[in-house]
Design a protein around this motif. Sequence first.
Motif, short mmCIF file in Angstrom:
data_model
loop_
_atom_site.label_atom_id
_atom_site.label_comp_id
_atom_site.label_asym_id
_atom_site.label_seq_id
_atom_site.Cartn_x
_atom_site.Cartn_y
_atom_site.Cartn_z
N SER A 45 0.82 -1.21 0.00
CA SER A 45 0.00 0.00 0.00
C SER A 45 0.86 1.26 0.00
CB SER A 45 -0.92 0.00 1.23
OG SER A 45 -0.16 0.03 2.42
N LEU A 46 2.16 1.10 0.13
CA LEU A 46 3.08 2.24 0.14
C LEU A 46 3.44 2.64 -1.29
CD1 LEU A 46 5.48 1.03 2.98
CD2 LEU A 46 3.56 2.64 3.18
N THR A 47 3.67 3.93 -1.51
CA THR A 47 4.12 4.39 -2.82
C THR A 47 5.58 4.03 -3.02
OG1 THR A 47 4.91 6.55 -2.04
CG2 THR A 47 2.55 6.39 -2.63
N LYS A 48 6.04 4.14 -4.25
CA LYS A 48 7.45 3.87 -4.53
C LYS A 48 8.36 4.81 -3.74
CE LYS A 48 6.82 1.85 -9.08
NZ LYS A 48 7.12 1.90 -10.51
N LYS A 49 7.96 6.06 -3.61
CA LYS A 49 8.76 7.02 -2.84
C LYS A 49 8.78 6.64 -1.37
CE LYS A 49 9.33 11.35 -4.18
NZ LYS A 49 9.16 12.76 -4.56
N GLU A 50 7.67 6.18 -0.83
CA GLU A 50 7.62 5.75 0.57
C GLU A 50 8.50 4.53 0.80
OE1 GLU A 50 3.16 7.50 1.58
OE2 GLU A 50 3.36 5.49 0.74
N ALA A 67 16.20 5.85 -5.53
CA ALA A 67 15.46 6.97 -4.94
C ALA A 67 15.49 8.18 -5.88
CB ALA A 67 16.03 7.32 -3.57
N LYS A 68 16.64 8.44 -6.47
CA LYS A 68 16.74 9.56 -7.41
C LYS A 68 15.87 9.31 -8.64
CE LYS A 68 21.36 11.02 -6.05
NZ LYS A 68 22.77 11.06 -6.48
N LEU A 69 15.80 8.06 -9.09
CA LEU A 69 14.92 7.72 -10.22
C LEU A 69 13.45 7.93 -9.86
CD1 LEU A 69 16.64 4.46 -11.55
CD2 LEU A 69 16.65 6.74 -12.63
N GLU A 126 11.14 3.68 -0.96
CA GLU A 126 12.55 4.09 -1.05
C GLU A 126 12.98 4.87 0.19
OE1 GLU A 126 14.82 2.88 -3.04
OE2 GLU A 126 13.18 1.72 -3.91
N ALA A 127 12.09 5.71 0.71
CA ALA A 127 12.42 6.46 1.94
C ALA A 127 12.70 5.49 3.08
CB ALA A 127 11.29 7.41 2.30
N ALA A 128 11.84 4.50 3.24
CA ALA A 128 12.04 3.49 4.29
C ALA A 128 13.32 2.69 4.03
CB ALA A 128 10.83 2.57 4.38
#
Length: 176
Positions: free
Chosen positions: A54-59, A84-86, A61-63
Amino acid sequence: MFKVLKREEVSAKNQQVFDQLKKVFGFIPNLYSAFAYSENALEAYINLKNSKTSLTKKEVEAATLVVSQVNNCVYCLSAHTVVAKLNGFTEEQTLELRKGFASFDKKLDALVKLAKQLSAERHPGDGTLVTDFFEAGYSKENLIDLIVQIGDRTISNIVHAVTQVPNEYPLAKSID
């Protein structure tokens, strides 16, 4: 002790997984080669990694960045700084996430602080960070998916710590 395995050195089952990985990445990341020492671990790990969340790709990568920092995994920090940069993070934002906060995004800040606490202590502390996570707009489903993401990253961090396969990604900057 652990060398980077080539396709011809792994089982037929893992050769098929290598072929799929090569289609996705264009090469076989060295860490996946380490998983291929096991007949079943590579496929199991790929299935975990590719499972829905349920997490986004950005979430995610942040984790991933904060957990890899807690676990001091240079390999995963290097690989996931690229990813993360991508996914839209700047270099400065990746460094901030690794430190355990996100001044640029209140919601991500709550996620990263909780991920850092859970990966470092294996416990939510006094519960304030869980409350902050929910108040930032996350759900119970998001919390469970975050815990699974922490587990996913911890597995790869430990595999690298044990195998020490070479890092083929640009070296992540050090944070002090």
